[in-house]
Scaffold this motif. Structure first.
Motif, mmCIF file in Angstrom:
data_model
loop_
_atom_site.group_PDB
_atom_site.id
_atom_site.type_symbol
_atom_site.label_atom_id
_atom_site.label_comp_id
_atom_site.label_asym_id
_atom_site.label_seq_id
_atom_site.Cartn_x
_atom_site.Cartn_y
_atom_site.Cartn_z
ATOM 1 N N THR A 63 0.825 -1.203 0.000
ATOM 2 C CA THR A 63 0.000 0.000 0.000
ATOM 3 C C THR A 63 0.860 1.254 0.000
ATOM 4 O O THR A 63 0.588 2.211 -0.736
ATOM 5 C CB THR A 63 -0.918 -0.008 1.240
ATOM 6 O OG1 THR A 63 -1.597 -1.262 1.300
ATOM 7 C CG2 THR A 63 -1.934 1.105 1.181
ATOM 8 N N ALA A 64 1.906 1.264 0.799
ATOM 9 C CA ALA A 64 2.778 2.441 0.881
ATOM 10 C C ALA A 64 3.470 2.705 -0.449
ATOM 11 O O ALA A 64 3.572 3.861 -0.877
ATOM 12 C CB ALA A 64 3.805 2.250 1.987
ATOM 13 N N LEU A 65 3.955 1.662 -1.122
ATOM 14 C CA LEU A 65 4.646 1.858 -2.390
ATOM 15 C C LEU A 65 3.705 2.411 -3.452
ATOM 16 O O LEU A 65 4.063 3.339 -4.179
ATOM 17 C CB LEU A 65 5.272 0.553 -2.877
ATOM 18 C CG LEU A 65 6.019 0.686 -4.199
ATOM 19 C CD1 LEU A 65 7.274 1.532 -4.019
ATOM 20 C CD2 LEU A 65 6.368 -0.654 -4.756
ATOM 21 N N ALA A 66 2.499 1.880 -3.542
ATOM 22 C CA ALA A 66 1.548 2.377 -4.541
ATOM 23 C C ALA A 66 1.165 3.828 -4.246
ATOM 24 O O ALA A 66 1.059 4.646 -5.169
ATOM 25 C CB ALA A 66 0.307 1.493 -4.561
ATOM 26 N N GLY A 67 0.982 4.168 -2.988
ATOM 27 C CA GLY A 67 0.659 5.545 -2.622
ATOM 28 C C GLY A 67 1.797 6.500 -2.910
ATOM 29 O O GLY A 67 1.583 7.602 -3.440
ATOM 30 N N MET A 68 3.024 6.097 -2.577
ATOM 31 C CA MET A 68 4.181 6.957 -2.839
ATOM 32 C C MET A 68 4.391 7.149 -4.341
ATOM 33 O O MET A 68 4.713 8.250 -4.788
ATOM 34 C CB MET A 68 5.447 6.371 -2.211
ATOM 35 C CG MET A 68 5.498 6.541 -0.724
ATOM 36 S SD MET A 68 6.994 5.962 0.109
ATOM 37 C CE MET A 68 7.928 5.109 -1.080
ATOM 38 N N GLU A 69 4.199 6.112 -5.128
ATOM 39 C CA GLU A 69 4.361 6.224 -6.579
ATOM 40 C C GLU A 69 3.342 7.204 -7.156
ATOM 41 O O GLU A 69 3.671 8.006 -8.026
ATOM 42 C CB GLU A 69 4.215 4.851 -7.239
ATOM 43 C CG GLU A 69 4.304 4.873 -8.732
ATOM 44 C CD GLU A 69 5.616 5.398 -9.274
ATOM 45 O OE1 GLU A 69 5.612 5.895 -10.409
ATOM 46 O OE2 GLU A 69 6.643 5.341 -8.575
ATOM 47 N N THR A 70 2.127 7.165 -6.646
ATOM 48 C CA THR A 70 1.099 8.106 -7.102
ATOM 49 C C THR A 70 1.514 9.537 -6.801
ATOM 50 O O THR A 70 1.485 10.404 -7.682
ATOM 51 C CB THR A 70 -0.248 7.805 -6.413
ATOM 52 O OG1 THR A 70 -0.625 6.463 -6.693
ATOM 53 C CG2 THR A 70 -1.329 8.746 -6.883
ATOM 54 N N VAL A 71 1.908 9.796 -5.584
ATOM 55 C CA VAL A 71 2.251 11.158 -5.165
ATOM 56 C C VAL A 71 3.479 11.677 -5.909
ATOM 57 O O VAL A 71 3.483 12.807 -6.426
ATOM 58 C CB VAL A 71 2.470 11.211 -3.634
ATOM 59 C CG1 VAL A 71 3.061 12.532 -3.209
ATOM 60 C CG2 VAL A 71 1.162 10.949 -2.914
ATOM 61 N N ILE A 72 4.525 10.880 -6.009
ATOM 62 C CA ILE A 72 5.760 11.331 -6.649
ATOM 63 C C ILE A 72 5.549 11.589 -8.140
ATOM 64 O O ILE A 72 6.032 12.591 -8.680
ATOM 65 C CB ILE A 72 6.894 10.316 -6.409
ATOM 66 C CG1 ILE A 72 7.280 10.331 -4.931
ATOM 67 C CG2 ILE A 72 8.102 10.619 -7.281
ATOM 68 C CD1 ILE A 72 8.234 9.234 -4.530
ATOM 69 N N THR A 73 4.804 10.728 -8.820
ATOM 70 C CA THR A 73 4.571 10.926 -10.242
ATOM 71 C C THR A 73 3.721 12.164 -10.494
ATOM 72 O O THR A 73 3.986 12.926 -11.428
ATOM 73 C CB THR A 73 3.909 9.686 -10.859
ATOM 74 O OG1 THR A 73 4.734 8.555 -10.605
ATOM 75 C CG2 THR A 73 3.742 9.841 -12.353
ATOM 76 N N VAL A 74 2.727 12.398 -9.653
ATOM 77 C CA VAL A 74 1.909 13.609 -9.793
ATOM 78 C C VAL A 74 2.769 14.849 -9.544
ATOM 79 O O VAL A 74 2.630 15.860 -10.246
ATOM 80 C CB VAL A 74 0.683 13.561 -8.852
ATOM 81 C CG1 VAL A 74 0.012 14.908 -8.752
ATOM 82 C CG2 VAL A 74 -0.302 12.515 -9.336
#
Length: 162
Positions: A63-74
Motif C-alpha cells: 500500500t505504501a509503495l503504490a501511494g508513494m508512486e502516485t504522489v511522486i509521479t503527480v
C-alpha cells in the motif's frame, strides 16, 4: 502553465504513469486523445493499485509503495506542467526523474511479484498486476528520458550558436 507538455512524448508518458489510457477503440470509444482521463472520475493506475492493496488488507509495504508512486509521479507531472524545472535550476530535474523511475521500477518489480505470487485475495492480485503495468511505464519513462538528455553537449548560455 505549459499546455503543450501533455502532448509531448514525455508528457504523455507521465500521464500514462498516473492515468489509465482512454477507452478501447471501437464504437464506444471516447473522443479525444487516448491518454486523457475521463473528466468525472480520473482512473489512476497507481491510485487503483493503492486502493486494491488497501481494500484487500495486503501488507503495508504494498500500500505504501503504490501511494508513494502516485504522489511522486503527480509531483513530477506538476513540476513539468507548471515549468518549475526551468525556475528551479539547482537540480537537474530530468536526471532526478530518471533516478525516480529506476528506483520505482525496482521496488515495483519486487512488490508486484510478491503480490502476484502470494495472491492472498483478488485485491492483492489486481494490485500486483497494476504494479507490473506501472513497472513497464517506469522503465519506458527512464529509457525515453535517458535518450533525451546528453551529458556531452553544452547547455544554456555556454552552448555554442548554431
Amino acid at each position: 502553465v505549459d499546455r503543450a507538455f501533455p502532448r509531448t512524448p514525455r508528457g504523455a508518458l507521465k500521464i500514462a504513469r498516473t492515468v489509465r489510457p482512454g477507452a478501447a477503440r471501437g464504437p464506444r470509444a471516447r473522443p479525444g486523445p487516448a491518454l486523457t482521463p475521463s473528466p468525472p472520475v480520473p482512473q489512476l493506475v497507481a491510485l487503483a493499485a493503492f486502493i486494491c492493496f488497501a481494500a484487500s488488507g495486503a501488507h503495508g509495504a504494498y500500500t505504501a509503495l503504490a501511494g508513494m508512486e502516485t504522489v511522486i509521479t503527480v509531483l513530477f507531472l506538476l513540476l513539468y506542467l507548471l515549468r518549475l524545472d526551468a525556475r528551479m535550476r539547482f537540480l537537474f530535474w530530468p536526471l532526478a526523474d530518471i533516478f525516480n523511475s529506476v528506483i520505482a521500477a525496482l521496488f515495483l518489480l519486487v512488490v508486484a511479484l510478491f503480490a502476484i505470487i502470494i495472491k492472498t485475495n483478488k485485491g492483492t492480485l489486481a494490485g500486483g498486476v497494476l504494479g507490473l503495468i506501472l513497472l513497464v511505464l517506469c522503465i519506458v519513462d527512464a529509457v525515453l528520458l535517458w535518450k533525451k538528455i546528453s551529458f556531452d553537449r553544452a547547455r544554456g548560455r555556454s552552448a555554442p550558436a548554431k
